[in-house]
Design an enzyme around this catalytic site. Structure first.
Site, PDB file in Angstrom:
ATOM      1  N   HIS A   1     -47.562  15.328  13.183  1.00 38.26           N
ATOM      2  CA  HIS A   1     -48.625  15.444  14.176  1.00 38.26           C
ATOM      3  C   HIS A   1     -48.284  16.455  15.258  1.00 38.26           C
ATOM      4  O   HIS A   1     -49.163  17.139  15.784  1.00 38.26           O
ATOM      5  CB  HIS A   1     -48.892  14.073  14.807  1.00 38.26           C
ATOM      6  CG  HIS A   1     -49.937  13.295  14.087  1.00 38.26           C
ATOM      7  ND1 HIS A   1     -49.979  11.926  14.081  1.00 38.26           N
ATOM      8  CD2 HIS A   1     -50.986  13.699  13.330  1.00 38.26           C
ATOM      9  CE1 HIS A   1     -51.011  11.512  13.369  1.00 38.26           C
ATOM     10  NE2 HIS A   1     -51.627  12.573  12.906  1.00 38.26           N
TER      11      HIS A   1
ATOM     12  N   ARG B   1     -62.798  19.540   6.461  1.00 44.01           N
ATOM     13  CA  ARG B   1     -61.938  18.478   5.933  1.00 44.01           C
ATOM     14  C   ARG B   1     -62.533  17.135   6.334  1.00 44.01           C
ATOM     15  O   ARG B   1     -62.249  16.604   7.410  1.00 44.01           O
ATOM     16  CB  ARG B   1     -60.519  18.638   6.478  1.00 44.01           C
ATOM     17  CG  ARG B   1     -59.865  19.980   6.133  1.00 44.01           C
ATOM     18  CD  ARG B   1     -58.465  20.058   6.730  1.00 44.01           C
ATOM     19  NE  ARG B   1     -57.790  21.288   6.392  1.00 44.01           N
ATOM     20  CZ  ARG B   1     -57.790  22.386   7.162  1.00 44.01           C
ATOM     21  NH1 ARG B   1     -58.450  22.374   8.328  1.00 44.01           N
ATOM     22  NH2 ARG B   1     -57.147  23.473   6.796  1.00 44.01           N
TER      23      ARG B   1
ATOM     24  N   ARG C   1     -65.612  19.658   2.054  1.00 42.04           N
ATOM     25  CA  ARG C   1     -64.744  19.135   1.000  1.00 42.04           C
ATOM     26  C   ARG C   1     -64.862  17.622   0.984  1.00 42.04           C
ATOM     27  O   ARG C   1     -64.741  16.966   2.025  1.00 42.04           O
ATOM     28  CB  ARG C   1     -63.298  19.552   1.248  1.00 42.04           C
ATOM     29  CG  ARG C   1     -62.338  19.073   0.158  1.00 42.04           C
ATOM     30  CD  ARG C   1     -60.935  19.597   0.410  1.00 42.04           C
ATOM     31  NE  ARG C   1     -60.312  19.010   1.588  1.00 42.04           N
ATOM     32  CZ  ARG C   1     -59.159  19.420   2.125  1.00 42.04           C
ATOM     33  NH1 ARG C   1     -58.516  20.440   1.592  1.00 42.04           N
ATOM     34  NH2 ARG C   1     -58.657  18.828   3.182  1.00 42.04           N
TER      35      ARG C   1
ATOM     36  N   ASN D   1     -52.529  26.988  -0.254  1.00 44.28           N
ATOM     37  CA  ASN D   1     -51.361  26.180   0.117  1.00 44.28           C
ATOM     38  C   ASN D   1     -50.888  25.344  -1.065  1.00 44.28           C
ATOM     39  O   ASN D   1     -49.723  25.396  -1.483  1.00 44.28           O
ATOM     40  CB  ASN D   1     -51.694  25.272   1.303  1.00 44.28           C
ATOM     41  CG  ASN D   1     -52.129  26.046   2.527  1.00 44.28           C
ATOM     42  OD1 ASN D   1     -52.065  27.266   2.555  1.00 44.28           O
ATOM     43  ND2 ASN D   1     -52.575  25.344   3.540  1.00 44.28           N
TER      44      ASN D   1
ATOM     45  N   ARG E   1     -44.151  22.948   0.012  1.00 46.62           N
ATOM     46  CA  ARG E   1     -44.283  23.934   1.095  1.00 46.62           C
ATOM     47  C   ARG E   1     -43.720  23.436   2.420  1.00 46.62           C
ATOM     48  O   ARG E   1     -43.585  24.227   3.370  1.00 46.62           O
ATOM     49  CB  ARG E   1     -45.752  24.322   1.277  1.00 46.62           C
ATOM     50  CG  ARG E   1     -46.673  23.199   1.749  1.00 46.62           C
ATOM     51  CD  ARG E   1     -48.086  23.738   1.956  1.00 46.62           C
ATOM     52  NE  ARG E   1     -48.993  22.758   2.503  1.00 46.62           N
ATOM     53  CZ  ARG E   1     -49.783  21.989   1.792  1.00 46.62           C
ATOM     54  NH1 ARG E   1     -49.774  22.093   0.486  1.00 46.62           N
ATOM     55  NH2 ARG E   1     -50.593  21.129   2.375  1.00 46.62           N
TER      56      ARG E   1
ATOM     57  N   CYS F   1     -59.575  29.479   1.158  1.00 47.50           N
ATOM     58  CA  CYS F   1     -59.552  28.668   2.377  1.00 47.50           C
ATOM     59  C   CYS F   1     -58.141  28.248   2.774  1.00 47.50           C
ATOM     60  O   CYS F   1     -57.968  27.452   3.689  1.00 47.50           O
ATOM     61  CB  CYS F   1     -60.437  27.435   2.223  1.00 47.50           C
ATOM     62  SG  CYS F   1     -59.972  26.338   0.860  1.00 47.50           S
TER      63      CYS F   1
END
Length: 954
Positions: A577, A684, A720, A840, A851, A888
């Site tokens: 976070h 999202r 999405r 990603n 990643r 994206c």
């Protein structure tokens, strides 16, 4: 939890062999609407791994983890074969309990069945049963287990007589929610009965919710009527469930161990009550299997135990359950041991040590399954004093870590070291300590409320609000109060509660959840700082790069963005976070840099590159000047880009490429438009599901999506569908622990297991977008079958909802995140309306590099030629069908990558709102021919590093 009913049972089935029986079982699940036809393959694959025969003529066929994508709803079908079927392992089966489970519900059914398997005559009664109700009844006779564990013990209690000891035991049972106040009142009215050897018993069945046994021992010697008092048992009786506890007490009285229990610790007392003698040798081992001791590893453990030359018994370390034979498969399974739990093995005799070595070694090796070490303590409140000091970072050398938030910063370091919280472990007045704690929690809550008001919405406010909810968790409060009532200080009781809860989260064995445990510790340290009156050091008045071991989200929210030029942490990851908030606030951040960054001295000049994940301490004059030129150029370009942000995005020769914004919250749509976004290329939607304590209903979702669409004022929105799973869990949608959640049940795979959730979301999007353009995108699609399943739901909704009440400008596409999806792009392009490449995930799946890995993440390069090849294939397939392709992922905003993506034929780039003006400006710096040349050059290279070198040289 799965349960059996008579509607789940089919009588009188016949099969010539086990394959025919398995086919009938698969068909029964399919006919009930529980699974797709392909689930049959999962049943066969499970049998190939290990027989599902349990014993007493029962087998429990169920699919593999991979076949869960074919499960539509959780359920059970029971098939009776009166004539029997020869199973492939040579056993004779009369009943198949066939399970369709979306997670690990089959373990619950399995535990119920283990009780049945121990009953004599079951193998004869099952084939003879002539009604579904009788079958269901025979298979559902689960035994309620009474509770006895360390939490029901009260040892060394300062009682004045045996009645107070009885009440101490009753209080323990009430604190563990086994009984209510009616039980405590009944114990207060009853007189404990002497059992002999200084042990006493008081029992009641009033107010019992869970049968349980507590034991209280006195702090100093007591007697009652001339009889010694070594301990008082307090029994919460219920039906026949407590009989086993009584039998173990009687066995204890028949031994010579009862008299020494007054001075015994919890482990010894539980061992004696479990039936282990004082002569038995013990050994502990941790269960490492991802799904605990289910059938296959349990069978391996039994085989190892049977091969030893002495009897071995086993029990759960944290429970007071009776030790069972390690050679009984049903009893091993019935322990219900999960990953991270410890088992206590015991054996007697000369061969005990060798036997215990063998079973513990087998458990540690995984019992035939690949396992990972279990780290129960990933973060300590303070570093170990005896740990060797890390070597200092060399000057004028780039140190590589995890890029968490883009940007470049040049400023002196301000090193914030974790404060020492010094406090007494014990306190004499529990009531006063509880008052202190409650006051500190109230003050901490007020602090968080003030920070939420300052944040004024967005991700910062959402995460701080989550901290506020954590702070109000009644279970945390209760755990802290219990510790204080046992003599702990307010500080010690509170931190023990926080640390225990954080460790439980860390045990879930995936990086995202482990990083989120830092939120809980952040909350804990806030209260601890108030209790200890410890304040963090004040930062300097001049600009600086904040360097710290780790930083909590509330600390990030407090940062003065006017002075903080960058953030550098020793721990954490790009999904923590704190990293998310750094990106939201536009602060360059590099995280997970290791302990060596804490050797940096205050005032040391740093160059922090949040795009490349690098930090350079004490740079040379030449390196600093180069960084300053980059920074000045970046600021100049930012200013020019901002002025031209509303211009249509085109290359220098006029080639059109849309630039849209990625959004994590509908509230940010207006800001994206203000920054020049030509639409939203990725909304999202999971933010909405994660912001509620329960699944948001249709009205809530419609309102949220409508807010974004209104702000876009006719610009397209690409939403999405829900993308959660093992790595991003929802509290109201429990999922099984997965060894690798990034390869598990997530995205569209998860949504299709609960199609009603997907249907509600699709309905909400359609209704919210009435009169406006809407693009819906499905995440984690691996092939056209998953797309078709979602498309069928959408088509049905389009038929059901009148055109006047929904959008008519609609496209349905998929994210290209899984390599198989890119490789199969031609078959998908014939049916989808568009593609959007999530670079990603596509990068990490293509290169097999997490990643967020602290050591390998720098190699997870989206400009790797293998990734670019997949993008090229996707674009070619889409354009052949007249469909458009967007990108994206983070690669879409990288200046070096933008011309390469345009040269590959990408039609849309969707980036963070802050990056929109800069990406538009970057497009104006080259023409289409140059972009195609750069793409060809990149595709001709062998490595990601070679791609970057070649592009820089050009």
């Amino acid at each position: 939890m799965l349960t059996l009913s008579q509607d789940d049972v089919r009588l009188g089935c016949q099969a010539d062999d086990w394959r025919t029986a398995l086919d009938q079982a698969a068909e029964a699940l399919h006919a009930a609407g529980l699974v797709a036809p392909d689930y049959r393959g999962g049943l066969y694959e499970r049998e190939a791994q290990s027989s599902t025969f349990l014993g007493n003529a029962i087998a429990i066929p169920h699919g593999t983890a991979e076949s869960r994508v074919h499960v539509k709803a959780t359920g059970v079908r029971v098939l009776q074969f009166p004539d029997g079927v020869d199973w492939h392992d040579g056993q004779r089966v009369h009943v198949l309990v066939t399970i369709a489970a979306q997670s690990d519900e089959h373990l619950d059914i399995l535990r119920q069945l283990t009780h049945v398997l121990d009953q004599d005559g079951i193998a004869e009664r099952l084939p003879a049963a002539d009604s579904p109700g009788e079958i269901a009844g025979l298979l559902s006779r689960a035994v309620v287990e009474a509770r006895l564990d360390a939490e029901t013990l009260s040892l060394g209690f300062p009682a004045r007589d045996h009645r107070e000891l009885a009440l101490a035991g009753a209080a323990r049972l009430r604190q563990t929610d086994c009984v209510d106040s009616g039980f405590v009142a009944a114990v207060a009215e009853a007189a404990p009965q002497a059992l002999g050897q200084g042990l006493w018993l008081v029992a009641s069945d009033r107010g019992v919710s869970v049968p349980a046994l507590a034991m209280a021992t006195p702090a100093s010697p007591l007697d009652a009527g001339g009889e010694p008092v070594h301990g008082v048992f307090c029994l919460a009786a219920q039906g026949q469930a407590h009989r086993g506890l009584l039998e173990r007490i009687l066995a204890l009285l028949d031994s010579d161990a009862a008299g020494v229990l007054q001075a015994a610790d919890a482990d010894t007392l539980l061992a004696r009550l479990a039936g282990e003698s004082a002569a038995a040798r013990q050994r502990r081992a941790t269960v490492l299997n991802a799904h605990g001791l289910h059938a296959r590893p349990a069978k391996q453990l039994v085989q190892v135990a049977r091969a030893q030359g002495t009897a071995i018994r086993v029990r759960l370390a944290e429970g007071g359950g009776e030790a069972v034979s390690a050679t009984s498969l049903t009893k091993i399974i019935n322990l219900g041991a999960r990953r991270g739990q410890q088992l206590v093995f015991s054996a007697e005799g000369e061969e005990a040590e060798a036997a215990l070595d063998a079973v513990c070694r087998a458990l540690e090796d995984g019992l035939g399954e690949r396992v990972e070490p279990f780290d129960a303590h990933r973060e300590a409140l303070e570093p170990r004093e005896d740990a060797p000091a890390p070597a200092p970072l060399p000057a004028d050398e780039a140190h590589v870590a995890v890029a968490a938030s883009p940007g470049l910063a040049i400023a002196p370091a301000f090193v914030l070291r974790t404060p020492r919280f010094e406090y007494p472990a014990r306190a004499a007045d529990p009531a006063a300590e509880i008052q202190r704690l409650e006051a500190a929690i109230r003050q901490a809550t007020e602090q968080l409320e003030a920070l939420v008001r300052q944040a004024r919405g967005g991700e910062v406010a959402q995460i701080l609000s989550m901290h506020e909810e954590m702070l109000g968790d009644p279970e945390l409060h209760q755990a802290a109060r219990e510790g204080i009532q046992e003599g702990a200080s307010a500080e010690a009781g509170w931190w023990e509660a926080i640390d225990t809860a954080a460790q439980a989260q860390e045990r879930l064995a995936d990086r995202l959840l482990a990083e989120r445990a830092a939120d809980l510790r952040d909350v804990g340290r806030r209260v601890l700082g108030i209790l200890c009156r410890v304040e963090l050091p004040r930062p300097p008045d001049h600009p600086y790069v904040l360097v710290t071991d780790d930083i909590g989200p509330s600390d990030v929210a407090r940062l003065d963005t006017g002075r903080v030029r960058g953030l550098l942490t020793a721990r954490g990851g790009a999904t923590a976070h704190s990293a998310i908030l750094a990106r939201a606030l536009g602060i360059p951040a590099v995280v997970g840099a290791g302990d060596r960054v804490m050797t940096i001295d205050d005032g040391t000049e740093l160059i922090l590159d949040g795009e490349r994940g690098r930090v350079t301490p004490a740079p040379s004059a030449e390196r600093r000047q180069s960084a300053e030129r980059r920074l000045a150029e970046h600021r100049r370009r930012e200013a020019e880009a901002w002025e031209a942000r509303f211009a249509e995005a085109r290359t220098r020769d006029g080639h059109r490429v849309e630039v849209a914004s990625n959004l994590g919250n509908t509230a940010h749509a207006a800001d994206a438009v203000e920054r020049g976004a030509e639409g939203v290329g990725l909304l999202r939607t999971e933010f909405l599901f994660m912001a509620h304590a329960r699944e948001p209903d249709l009205e809530t979702q419609v309102a949220e999506y409508h807010e974004a669409l209104e702000a876009l004022d006719g610009r397209p929105l690409v939403a999405r569908t829900l993308d959660v799973g093992g790595d991003k869990p929802l509290p109201y949608w429990p999922l099984p622990q997965e060894a690798n959640p990034f390869l598990g049940l997530r995205g569209i795979r998860l949504s299709l297991t609960r199609p009603e959730v997907l249907e509600t979301q699709l309905r909400a999007l359609l209704m919210a977008a009435v009169g406006r353009p809407l693009r819906i995108m499905l995440p984690m699609v691996k092939d056209v079958a998953e797309f078709r399943a979602a498309r069928a739901i959408l088509d049905r909704l389009l038929d059901e909802i009148p055109e006047a009440e929904r959008t008519t400008d609609l496209q349905l596409g998929v994210m290209i995140e899984v390599p198989s999806c890119a490789l199969l792009a031609p078959s998908l392009a014939a049916e989808v309306d568009f593609f959007s490449v999530g670079t990603n995930d596509l990068t990490q799946y293509t290169l097999a590099i997490d990643r967020d890995h602290p050591e390998l993440s720098a190699q997870a390069d989206g400009l790797h030629p293998a990734v670019l090849r997949l993008i090229e294939m996707t674009v070619a397939a889409a354009h052949a069908q007249g469909k458009w392709v967007g990108v994206c992922g983070e690669l879409a905003s990288e200046p070096t990558a933008v011309p390469v993506l345009v040269g590959l034929g990408v039609d849309e780039l969707s980036v963070s709102a802050r990056q929109v003006p800069l990406v538009k400006a970057r497009l104006r710096e080259f023409d289409l021919d140059e972009a195609r040349a750069q793409a060809e050059l990149a595709l001709a290279q062998a490595t990601g590093e070679a791609v970057r070198d070649a592009l820089e040289a050009r």
